[in-house]
Scaffold this active site. Structure first.
Site, mmCIF file in Angstrom:
data_model
loop_
_atom_site.group_PDB
_atom_site.id
_atom_site.type_symbol
_atom_site.label_atom_id
_atom_site.label_comp_id
_atom_site.label_asym_id
_atom_site.label_seq_id
_atom_site.Cartn_x
_atom_site.Cartn_y
_atom_site.Cartn_z
ATOM 1 N N TYR A 1 0.859 -1.186 0.000
ATOM 2 C CA TYR A 1 0.000 0.000 0.000
ATOM 3 C C TYR A 1 0.900 1.242 0.000
ATOM 4 C CZ TYR A 1 -4.324 2.595 0.705
ATOM 5 O OH TYR A 1 -5.381 3.432 0.526
ATOM 6 N N LYS B 1 -20.316 -20.736 -10.024
ATOM 7 C CA LYS B 1 -19.659 -20.572 -11.320
ATOM 8 C C LYS B 1 -18.214 -20.152 -11.117
ATOM 9 C CE LYS B 1 -20.544 -20.360 -15.866
ATOM 10 N NZ LYS B 1 -21.441 -21.217 -16.642
#
Length: 761
Positions: free
Chosen positions: A41, A96
């Site tokens: 970060y 899925k």
């Protein structure tokens, strides 16, 4: 949706526990130190941000974009449930995503959009598209699905595909090409009937036309009958497939037809309709769960029919998982701007060609076949075929490059294929293969501790799933009470070895046991007393052919259970020492570890025999054994007896079994790191190979290693698998989980199948 309350409860618990949902996000970079976090970060993250600002293509270099697909739905056409809304569709979208990951190593964010407005839906997808390398549209009702896909394909520069349309089309087209070849018919002359006019039916028919089917030979039907040109108010999609023939019903359309493709509802095709078709008819009855005509009814009606369904329990399953993971894999890997017709057709051809190639032993084993060969019962590959990942994505990628939509062409195809195969190490395919194989020929398995809840739950699962025929041993009252508690109402055999009803069996078994052990200090009284013990009784059931295999050890220490098995069952002919192996389903693929349970400190020759037995077990699972003999030393670096023992075992194997891929002694990091091994020990028989089997020099190291891997990495373990026994008997680890017991039941069934084959030879 299940009408069975227990199945419903199981499905809900599966999705809710141990934590809600089926997918999660995991970090791929180190984050242990302040330095790591400052790179992940602020301030370090600014550097890739600036690089992407200069060139958006750098997002593929510095972020997950290139391997990230969005599975997007508005929940308007979910499975067979219909318009249930975006929130209710989320479990399907997560599912899925799971399939994308386990079949092609593609990461997924599932996104459920709360709008039925086409413009708003498209705007939403376009606004989030920069996050993704591809978009998979899912469960969106027709006709909106057509417009949504067409517009997004035109307006986005990443691959977009509505799998409900194109998945079935691609798989069924591959099956159709091969079926027509077997029937000796040309697609340009084939008379084709399509039952259904939804998204999948329209896409299938368009793809068949792309392969040469003629519009004048196609008849499409919907709920109102044959779609004719003179029918008023036809949608744009239906106009394309309207016929000028003066027929009204499916029955009329079926007369002299060569091909029937069903994407509609169950049982609408009668035997009379099937009889009216041409010679060698092709019937794809793909309604789920019940096809347009029952498979067995169709086979009984026409011996010359070539048939496919959407079901896994019949030959030729048209399963979308053969397509979408691999199509997106190829598209992502060349950074394709779209999935075009050329790429879909390439996938069709790759699947059709793969069905004609010799089938790997792993696939034959998984489906319980002696040898799968291209023919009427095998016109498309099986979902468990490991070659799919190396066959379909390269075909799709090449088509993308040739059609000009690839932004990052592949240069080294051999390396690309290696990378694809490496991606497939992260799933539990071997477990699915194991369970599938067991189902092909289930055997009678004795659960010697069925009066324990987890054992009974496992017995219930294997019964329901057709993995085995359970025989429940234990206290009848306790078993029946527990069965009631978990809604296990099926008629299964329950035996209480101590009950009066089993006295005849006990005496018969005692006589047999006494005759074999009478010169070893066992009296008839001793034998009769032992037969009241469940492990002795269970072992005699297997010995006398009243059961095909047994499982025990859930509630007792391993050595206490091994003893009666060795006494009553004994070792297989030619075997001088039994051993055990565990399969670890690691992120790099299945890893066999031996000996994990029995031999405390085997000498060199026994260590070599353990390696041989393990190699045979690895082959039983359809894999080629690549064996590292483990030590704290590398190739003679230590002269200590603990290391030289391993070296001597390797020498024995090299001398008497030169065809075996085995080497050592080796430290674990060298065994598992191909580059390290190749660089440091290029002379090794294992150099450049992926090791899948580790043979440890003693029980301490093997047992500790497999349990360490299991606990630290949350890795599924199958085992210990007993090797060298005369009959199929396996001993669970103390307190094994329900899942572990189910898997070990499948192992016992497969063991019984193999021993049955050997007896018949």
């Amino acid at each position: 949706m299940s009408n069975n309350p227990r199945k419903r409860r199981e499905a809900l618990v599966y999705h809710a526990k141990p934590k809600p949902g089926k997918i999660e996000v995991k970090p791929t970079k180190k984050y242990a130190t302040q330095r790591d976090l400052s790179l992940a970060y602020s301030p370090g993250v600014a550097e890739p941000c600036l690089e992407i600002e200069k060139d958006k293509e750098n997002a593929y270099k510095y972020t997950t974009k290139g391997n990230l697909v969005a599975v997007i739905s508005n929940g308007t056409a979910v499975l067979g449930l219909g318009d249930i809304g975006p929130e209710a569709s989320k479990p399907v979208m997560e599912g899925k995503g799971l399939l994308f990951k386990i079949f092609a190593d593609i990461d997924v964010f599932d996104i459920e959009v709360d709008t039925k407005d086409v413009d708003k839906f498209i705007e939403t997808v376009k606004n989030i598209a920069p996050t993704f390398g591809g978009i998979n549209l899912e469960d969106i009702k027709a006709p909106e699905a057509f417009e949504i896909e067409q517009r997004l394909k035109a307006e986005l520069d990443i691959p977009v595909m509505h799998d409900d349309q194109h998945g079935t089309a691609i798989i069924s087209a591959a099956a159709l090409l091969n079926a027509l070849e077997l029937a000796k018919k040309k697609i340009s002359k084939a008379k084709i009937v399509i039952s259904g006019a939804g998204a999948a039916a329209v896409s299938c028919t368009k793809l068949y036309k792309a392969f040469g089917a003629k519009a004048e030979n196609i008849v499409m039907t919907d709920s109102k009958g044959v779609i004719r040109k003179d029918r008023p108010n036809l949608s744009g999609e239906k106009v394309e497939f309207a016929t000028s023939r003066k027929i009204d019903t499916l029955e009329e359309a079926m007369k002299d037809a060569d091909v029937f493709v069903g994407l509609s509802i169950a049982d609408i095709v009668s035997p009379e309709m099937l009889k009216s078709m041409s010679k060698r008819p092709i019937v794809f009855a793909m309604a789920n769960p019940n096809p347009e005509i029952d498979y067995q009814l169709a086979m009984d009606t026409r011996k010359d029919v070539i048939m496919a369904t959407g079901r896994s329990d019949h030959p030729n399953q048209v399963n979308n998982v053969l397509g979408f993971p691999f199509i997106f894999r190829g598209a992502l890997d060349v950074r394709a701007t779209k999935i075009n017709e050329e790429m879909k057709m390439a996938a069709v051809k790759a699947l059709a060609e793969l069905a004609k190639e010799p089938v790997p032993e792993q696939v034959n084993i998984a489906y319980g076949e002696t040898r799968l060969n291209f023919g009427t019962d095998y016109i498309i590959p099986k979902p468990f075929d490991p070659r799919l990942i190396a066959k379909v994505p390269p075909a799709v990628a090449k088509a993308a490059m040739e059609s000009g939509v690839a932004r990052q062409p592949i240069q080294d195809w051999d390396r690309y294929e290696e990378e694809l195969l490496e991606r497939m190490g992260s799933d539990n395919k071997i477990t699915r293969l194991l369970l599938n194989r067991a189902k092909m020929n289930p055997k009678r398995i004795v659960f010697a501790e069925a009066d324990h809840l987890d054992v009974l739950k496992a017995a219930q699962i294997v019964h329901d799933e057709g993995v085995a025929i359970p025989i429940l041993l234990g206290r009848r009252g306790v078993i029946e009470e527990l069965m009631q508690e978990i809604d296990f109402n099926e008629d299964v055999l329950i035996i209480d070895p101590k009950s009066d009803e089993e006295e005849e069996h006990r005496k018969a078994y005692a006589q047999v046991y006494w005759k074999t052990r009478s010169r070893s200090g066992v009296t008839l009284y001793d034998a009769e007393k032992l037969m009241r013990e469940r492990n002795y009784f269970a072992a005699m059931m297997v010995n006398e052919g009243d059961a095909d295999g047994l499982l025990s050890g859930y509630s007792r220490a391993y050595p206490a259970v091994v003893k009666p098995m060795l006494e009553l069952i004994g070792m297989a002919p030619g075997v001088s020492r039994v051993a055990a192996t565990n399969i670890m389903n690691t992120s790099r693929g299945p890893l066999f570890i031996s000996d994990t349970s029995i031999n405390i400190d085997p000498p060199a020759k026994d260590l070599a025999k353990i390696a041989q037995m393990t190699a045979r077990t690895v082959k039983l699972f359809g894999l080629e054994p690549v064996i590292a003999m483990m030590s704290y030393a590398n190739f003679g670096s230590s002269k200590d007896p603990h290391a030289t023992k391993v070296k001597d075992a390797v020498s024995y194997l090299h001398r008497y079994h030169p065809d075996l891929n085995v080497d050592g002694e080796l430290q674990a990091d060298f065994a598992l790191n191909r580059k390290m091994l190749q660089d440091k020990f290029p002379f090794s028989k294992l150099a450049g190979k992926k090791v899948n089997t580790l043979i440890y020099p003693n029980l301490d190291s093997a047992n500790s290693t497999y349990k360490l891997i299991k606990e630290l990495n949350n890795v599924d373990s199958i085992g210990p698998i007993m090797m060298g026994m005369r009959r199929p008997v396996h001993i669970l680890q103390l307190g094994a989980s329900v899942e572990e017991i189910v898997n070990m039941t499948a192992v016992t069934v497969v063991d019984a199948q193999e021993k049955e084959k050997k007896q018949k030879k």
